[in-house]
Scaffold this motif. Sequence first.
Motif, PDB file in Angstrom:
ATOM      1  N   HIS A  75      -2.202   5.968   2.142  1.00  0.00           N
ATOM      2  CA  HIS A  75      -2.413   7.128   1.275  1.00  0.00           C
ATOM      3  C   HIS A  75      -3.912   7.358   1.062  1.00  0.00           C
ATOM      4  O   HIS A  75      -4.707   6.424   1.090  1.00  0.00           O
ATOM      5  CB  HIS A  75      -1.731   6.877  -0.070  1.00  0.00           C
ATOM      6  N   HIS A  78      -6.776   5.068  -0.806  1.00  0.00           N
ATOM      7  CA  HIS A  78      -6.296   3.690  -0.955  1.00  0.00           C
ATOM      8  C   HIS A  78      -7.223   2.670  -0.294  1.00  0.00           C
ATOM      9  O   HIS A  78      -7.024   1.472  -0.452  1.00  0.00           O
ATOM     10  CB  HIS A  78      -4.847   3.559  -0.455  1.00  0.00           C
ATOM     11  N   GLY A  79      -8.223   3.182   0.466  1.00  0.00           N
ATOM     12  CA  GLY A  79      -9.279   2.276   0.935  1.00  0.00           C
ATOM     13  C   GLY A  79      -9.422   2.110   2.436  1.00  0.00           C
ATOM     14  O   GLY A  79     -10.052   1.144   2.886  1.00  0.00           O
ATOM     15  N   LYS A  80      -8.891   3.035   3.234  1.00  0.00           N
ATOM     16  CA  LYS A  80      -8.987   2.924   4.705  1.00  0.00           C
ATOM     17  C   LYS A  80     -10.438   2.836   5.175  1.00  0.00           C
ATOM     18  O   LYS A  80     -10.808   1.916   5.907  1.00  0.00           O
ATOM     19  CB  LYS A  80      -8.324   4.145   5.381  1.00  0.00           C
ATOM     20  N   THR A  81     -11.238   3.813   4.717  1.00  0.00           N
ATOM     21  CA  THR A  81     -12.628   3.867   5.169  1.00  0.00           C
ATOM     22  C   THR A  81     -13.404   2.641   4.703  1.00  0.00           C
ATOM     23  O   THR A  81     -14.167   2.047   5.463  1.00  0.00           O
ATOM     24  CB  THR A  81     -13.299   5.162   4.661  1.00  0.00           C
ATOM     25  N   ASN A 174      -4.485  -3.532  -1.355  1.00  0.00           N
ATOM     26  CA  ASN A 174      -5.932  -3.408  -1.584  1.00  0.00           C
ATOM     27  C   ASN A 174      -6.288  -3.236  -3.068  1.00  0.00           C
ATOM     28  O   ASN A 174      -5.418  -3.023  -3.898  1.00  0.00           O
ATOM     29  CB  ASN A 174      -6.453  -2.205  -0.772  1.00  0.00           C
ATOM     30  N   ASP A 177      -9.271  -6.444  -6.856  1.00  0.00           N
ATOM     31  CA  ASP A 177     -10.352  -6.779  -7.798  1.00  0.00           C
ATOM     32  C   ASP A 177     -10.274  -5.936  -9.063  1.00  0.00           C
ATOM     33  O   ASP A 177     -10.901  -6.245 -10.077  1.00  0.00           O
ATOM     34  CB  ASP A 177     -11.704  -6.541  -7.117  1.00  0.00           C
ATOM     35  N   LYS A 178      -9.493  -4.867  -9.018  1.00  0.00           N
ATOM     36  CA  LYS A 178      -9.450  -3.976 -10.181  1.00  0.00           C
ATOM     37  C   LYS A 178      -8.603  -4.574 -11.305  1.00  0.00           C
ATOM     38  O   LYS A 178      -7.564  -5.204 -11.051  1.00  0.00           O
ATOM     39  CB  LYS A 178      -8.878  -2.611  -9.768  1.00  0.00           C
ATOM     40  N   SER A 211      -9.453  -7.155  -1.161  1.00  0.00           N
ATOM     41  CA  SER A 211     -10.343  -6.190  -1.787  1.00  0.00           C
ATOM     42  C   SER A 211     -11.319  -5.740  -0.714  1.00  0.00           C
ATOM     43  O   SER A 211     -12.201  -6.507  -0.311  1.00  0.00           O
ATOM     44  CB  SER A 211     -11.098  -6.804  -2.968  1.00  0.00           C
ATOM     45  N   LYS A 213     -13.528  -3.629  -0.971  1.00  0.00           N
ATOM     46  CA  LYS A 213     -14.849  -3.435  -1.559  1.00  0.00           C
ATOM     47  C   LYS A 213     -15.598  -4.761  -1.710  1.00  0.00           C
ATOM     48  O   LYS A 213     -16.762  -4.867  -1.338  1.00  0.00           O
ATOM     49  CB  LYS A 213     -14.703  -2.763  -2.923  1.00  0.00           C
TER      50      LYS A 213
END
Length: 358
Positions: A75, A78-81, A174, A177-178, A211, A213
């Motif tokens: 989606h 959601h963190g692909k890049t 993913n 860490d949040k 994570s 990030k």
Amino acid sequence: PGQALSESEAEEIAMMFNTLLDIVEETAEVSESTPANKEGKVDPEEELKEFWKKLYEEKEDKLVERAPVVTIMGHVDHGKTTLLDNIRNTRVAEKEAGGITQSIGAYQVNYEGRKITFIDTPGHEAFTEMRARGAQATDIVVLIIAADDGVMPQTIEAYNHAKNANVPIIVAINKIDKPNANIELTKQQMVAKLNLIPEDWGGDTITVPISAKAGQGIDELLEMILLVAEMQEIKCYPEGLARGVIIESKLDKFLGPVATAIIKDGKLKVGDYFVAGSTFGKVRRMIDPNGKNVKVAGPSDPVQILGFEEVPDMHSILYGVKTLHEAREYVEKKKELEEKTVQKRHIRLEDALKMMQE
Ligand code: GDP
Ligand code: MG
């Protein structure tokens, strides 16, 4: 005749026309997908496909493992890049001194001495692409789900495409860490909405909390990719003429038609003739994801190719051929087939119109 149509009459005619167009479309599709049409003309692409099928059967014992080709889907946001960037920035080994890393739509990492190729598909293009070429380009899909958002519509869409293409899926949960990340709830949703049961819940879906990030869990994810690749026995025929998948193509203002291919079998060399879709070419130059000119590209290597006559379709298969003559003949046959299809459309449409007049 000569009388104005009432609104309902016009509407009815419009509807009939639409039905007609549907029929015409369907007929055209059928004739396009038939390898040998009535006049005995064979689609040269089907011939090449057949040639490779036979080669694979005959050389079964000569097939060797190749690096997995991976696509990250999920989606939006959601963190692909972020995940792709993290893997690229931390694990692309030697960048050329002074060389510029350029985006050619794919890159390769070296993890513990083994290669993994990632396809970098911007935005939602990955979906249509998957649909278009099925399992041709991707060996493994990493389905990314943000732990603070859970399974969303595009997660389900991505999952369905991967499933339909019969591509194995690894789930990356993913953003762990949040503070509002909820891994358990995400897993519950995986079960309820995707029917994917995580391994640690007794199922068979490899699920890795990460994570993107902070860089947490990335090693585990890469290890799992290699593990799945091993289980899948992703093979290739490493010698001889190349076969590959076009994953990106464009008309460059200065360079002319350029395309990125992932080589699946054999070797593509500078100077080689090739065909792809309805066009052909001769490899003038090849550029790897580090922006470096390369003379040879082998299995699972992503490479940008210069030397196409025309821009090839994005999902077409590139085949190395022996001679310019062979390449030309292929394109001629392709053009003939296309004309035939168009003719067929006209005849059908005329027939149908006649029927309407009666
Ligand atoms: P894409 O649309 O799937 O490509 O998502 P992006 O990679 O662009 O990420 C969307 C947003 O989520 C960006 O602001 C990222 O910085 C953020 N993000 C991605 N991964 C993580 C993560 O692991 N942790 C946190 N806290 N934020 C993340
Ligand atoms: Mg993105």
